[in-house]
Motif scaffolding. Structure first.
Motif, PDB file in Angstrom:
ATOM      1  N   ALA A  24       0.632  -1.171   0.112  1.00  0.00           N
ATOM      2  CA  ALA A  24      -0.050  -0.029  -0.018  1.00  0.00           C
ATOM      3  C   ALA A  24       0.848   1.356  -0.148  1.00  0.00           C
ATOM      4  CB  ALA A  24      -1.001  -0.044   1.109  1.00  0.00           C
ATOM      5  N   VAL A  25       2.026   1.277   0.619  1.00  0.00           N
ATOM      6  CA  VAL A  25       2.957   2.619   0.793  1.00  0.00           C
ATOM      7  C   VAL A  25       4.314   1.734   0.758  1.00  0.00           C
ATOM      8  CG1 VAL A  25       3.900   4.258   2.206  1.00  0.00           C
ATOM      9  CG2 VAL A  25       1.622   3.525   2.382  1.00  0.00           C
ATOM     10  N   ASN A  26       5.018   2.423  -0.290  1.00  0.00           N
ATOM     11  CA  ASN A  26       6.422   1.769  -0.697  1.00  0.00           C
ATOM     12  C   ASN A  26       7.423   2.892  -0.400  1.00  0.00           C
ATOM     13  OD1 ASN A  26       8.422   0.259  -1.986  1.00  0.00           O
ATOM     14  ND2 ASN A  26       7.494   0.032  -3.804  1.00  0.00           N
ATOM     15  N   ASN A  27       8.293   2.479   0.538  1.00  0.00           N
ATOM     16  CA  ASN A  27       9.466   3.408   0.973  1.00  0.00           C
ATOM     17  C   ASN A  27       9.451   4.698   0.875  1.00  0.00           C
ATOM     18  OD1 ASN A  27      12.273   3.501   1.461  1.00  0.00           O
ATOM     19  ND2 ASN A  27      12.757   3.637  -0.798  1.00  0.00           N
ATOM     20  N   LEU A  28       8.621   5.191   1.870  1.00  0.00           N
ATOM     21  CA  LEU A  28       8.117   6.575   1.866  1.00  0.00           C
ATOM     22  C   LEU A  28       9.018   7.506   2.692  1.00  0.00           C
ATOM     23  CD1 LEU A  28       6.194   9.044   1.152  1.00  0.00           C
ATOM     24  CD2 LEU A  28       4.840   8.279   2.972  1.00  0.00           C
ATOM     25  N   ASN A  29       9.667   8.303   2.214  1.00  0.00           N
ATOM     26  CA  ASN A  29      10.550   9.415   2.857  1.00  0.00           C
ATOM     27  C   ASN A  29       9.917  10.560   2.796  1.00  0.00           C
ATOM     28  OD1 ASN A  29      13.209   7.604   3.729  1.00  0.00           O
ATOM     29  ND2 ASN A  29      12.471   7.022   1.524  1.00  0.00           N
ATOM     30  N   VAL A  30       9.206  11.598   3.930  1.00  0.00           N
ATOM     31  CA  VAL A  30       8.773  12.673   3.805  1.00  0.00           C
ATOM     32  C   VAL A  30       9.002  13.131   5.171  1.00  0.00           C
ATOM     33  CG1 VAL A  30       6.622  11.954   4.219  1.00  0.00           C
ATOM     34  CG2 VAL A  30       7.077  14.089   2.779  1.00  0.00           C
ATOM     35  N   THR A  31       9.092  14.653   5.038  1.00  0.00           N
ATOM     36  CA  THR A  31       9.068  15.299   6.395  1.00  0.00           C
ATOM     37  C   THR A  31       8.261  16.196   6.255  1.00  0.00           C
ATOM     38  OG1 THR A  31      11.653  15.037   6.688  1.00  0.00           O
ATOM     39  CG2 THR A  31      10.448  17.058   7.744  1.00  0.00           C
ATOM     40  N   ILE A  32       7.208  16.560   7.463  1.00  0.00           N
ATOM     41  CA  ILE A  32       6.314  17.429   7.341  1.00  0.00           C
ATOM     42  C   ILE A  32       6.988  18.525   8.477  1.00  0.00           C
ATOM     43  CG2 ILE A  32       3.844  18.172   8.207  1.00  0.00           C
ATOM     44  CD1 ILE A  32       4.434  16.259   5.646  1.00  0.00           C
ATOM     45  N   GLU A  33       7.060  19.828   8.119  1.00  0.00           N
ATOM     46  CA  GLU A  33       7.710  20.613   9.001  1.00  0.00           C
ATOM     47  C   GLU A  33       6.930  21.325  10.266  1.00  0.00           C
ATOM     48  OE1 GLU A  33       7.970  20.737   5.796  1.00  0.00           O
ATOM     49  OE2 GLU A  33      10.104  20.425   5.555  1.00  0.00           O
ATOM     50  N   ASP A  34       7.481  21.498  11.280  1.00  0.00           N
ATOM     51  CA  ASP A  34       6.778  21.928  12.681  1.00  0.00           C
ATOM     52  C   ASP A  34       5.871  23.022  12.245  1.00  0.00           C
ATOM     53  OD1 ASP A  34       5.981  22.248  15.188  1.00  0.00           O
ATOM     54  OD2 ASP A  34       7.873  23.781  15.489  1.00  0.00           O
ATOM     55  N   GLY A  35       4.606  23.072  12.830  1.00  0.00           N
ATOM     56  CA  GLY A  35       3.753  24.186  12.515  1.00  0.00           C
ATOM     57  C   GLY A  35       3.122  24.227  11.421  1.00  0.00           C
ATOM     58  N   THR A  36       3.096  23.238  10.304  1.00  0.00           N
ATOM     59  CA  THR A  36       2.692  23.443   8.901  1.00  0.00           C
ATOM     60  C   THR A  36       1.347  22.681   8.615  1.00  0.00           C
ATOM     61  OG1 THR A  36       3.915  21.781   7.873  1.00  0.00           O
ATOM     62  CG2 THR A  36       4.936  23.894   7.893  1.00  0.00           C
ATOM     63  N   LEU A  37       0.723  23.031   7.821  1.00  0.00           N
ATOM     64  CA  LEU A  37      -0.681  22.277   7.264  1.00  0.00           C
ATOM     65  C   LEU A  37      -0.099  21.644   5.947  1.00  0.00           C
ATOM     66  CD1 LEU A  37      -3.504  21.637   7.589  1.00  0.00           C
ATOM     67  CD2 LEU A  37      -4.023  23.688   6.214  1.00  0.00           C
ATOM     68  N   ALA A  38      -0.133  20.282   5.988  1.00  0.00           N
ATOM     69  CA  ALA A  38       0.270  19.687   4.738  1.00  0.00           C
ATOM     70  C   ALA A  38      -1.079  18.638   4.314  1.00  0.00           C
ATOM     71  CB  ALA A  38       1.337  18.655   5.196  1.00  0.00           C
ATOM     72  N   GLY A  39      -0.851  18.381   3.236  1.00  0.00           N
ATOM     73  CA  GLY A  39      -2.048  17.701   2.671  1.00  0.00           C
ATOM     74  C   GLY A  39      -1.564  16.429   1.900  1.00  0.00           C
TER      75      GLY A  39
END
Length: 346
Positions: free
Chosen positions: A17-32
């Motif tokens: 379902a999810v394959n080798n996901l590398n991602v950063t959501i920065e502090d205090g942000t709104l991410a979709g």
């Protein structure tokens, strides 16, 4: 609170379902988390929440590895698609419920519940039950309940999908306002690119469980990483034509469309409908095949060297089916992609 996913994979039997996901959501942000149905976005959200455990990889909140922590110990607030409110409880009781579970003194819980209700602008509805509320009001109750315990991360699973178009527009603006006022790192799942582009600081776009691009909305729209991103972002979607590049010039058949600083060879050329311009003097010849009036604009389907694309023009322009018109493209609006991989070349 920064949220960081490192090499996250989630498999259900033979299905990944999810394959080798590398991602950063920065502090205090709104991410979709954005993408078509089945792309892995909800599974990713549930792994961040602790409702699903990754097959491999690690999840960090700041410097803390939370991969093996149960959901209730991660400090998250979670709003489900169906809101999951208790129908027999009042709005006040629904908002207070997680505080009571956390043994917060009643006087303090009442104060917090009122503050959260006022924040989401339902402070006057505290004695009503969910069945007496509109869909948008129920949504706000669910958000108030989620943020009452001051979570480190707020997670929203398709929070607007049950609302009508006008209410969806109003509520997404409210979500942005609430996020900005609280400063809570917020991640929400949606399949609606307009929704994601309108309120997020960053979009994480996925397809078939694989990250396609993570970028600020306008930057993703302006510089899509590949042909899928280009086609997914924008309404109407980008049109594509087979072309070639020779000495810095982009050709569609024998006609020069514009410039591109990429190597010579066959390419896929992408142009957004709104990037075309009607010209009286110079441009590429196009035969009008269809004209649709959509409010202030007209959407023309045209034939260019045997290939069909759509052009968005001002409705004041008089064009008819079978007309031959001249078209130019706005500067910097020609996108060139590799014919095999689909990756952006320029």
């Amino acid at each position: 609170m920064e949220v960081r996913l490192e090499g996250i994979t989630k498999s259900f039997g033979d299905f990944t379902a999810v394959n080798n996901l590398n991602v950063t959501i920065e502090d205090g942000t709104l991410a979709g988390l954005l993408g078509p149905s089945g792309c892995g976005k909800s599974t990713t959200l549930y792994m961040i929440a602790g409702l699903e455990k990754p097959t491999s990889g690690r999840i960090y909140f700041g410097d803390e590895d939370v991969t093996d922590l149960p959901a209730e110990k991660r400090g998250i607030g979670l709003v489900f698609q169906n809101y999951a409110l208790y129908p027999h409880m009042t709005v006040r009781q629904n908002i207070m419920f997680p505080l009571e579970n956390a043994k917060v003194p009643k006087a303090e819980a009442l104060k917090i519940a009122q503050e959260m209700a006022d924040l989401v602008q339902i402070g006057h509805l505290m004695d009503r039950k969910p069945g007496e509320l509109s869909g948008g009001q129920q949504q706000r109750v669910a958000i108030a309940r989620a943020i009452a315990k001051k979570p480190r991360v707020l997670l929203l699973d398709e929070p607007l999908s049950n609302l009508d178009a006008r209410l969806r527009l109003e509520t997404r603006e409210e979500i942005r306002r609430i996020q900005q006022e609280t400063g809570i790192t917020t991640i929400f799942v949606t399949h609606d690119q307009e929704e994601a582009m309108s309120i997020t600081d960053a979009i994480v776009l996925m397809k078939d469980g694989v990250l396609q691009q993570k970028e600020a909305p306008q930057e993703m729209y302006r510089k899509p990483a590949n042909q899928f991103v280009a086609s997914f972002m924008g309404t109407p979607p980008m049109g594509f034509m087979n072309g070639k590049v020779e000495n810095g010039k982009v050709f569609i058949g024998s006609s020069i469309l514009g410039d591109a600083e990429v190597a010579n060879g066959d390419v896929v050329v992408g142009v957004r409908p709104e990037s075309w311009r009607l010209s009286q003097e110079e441009g590429i010849n196009a035969t009008v095949k269809m004209v649709e009036v959509i409010g202030r604009d007209k959407l023309m389907t045209v034939d260019i060297e045997g290939q069909s694309v759509r052009c968005l023009i001002d409705s004041d322009n008089e064009v008819n089916v079978s007309d031959v018109v001249k078209l130019t493209v706005k500067p910097q609006a020609i996108h060139v992609f590799d014919t095999t991989s689909g990756h952006r070349l320029g």
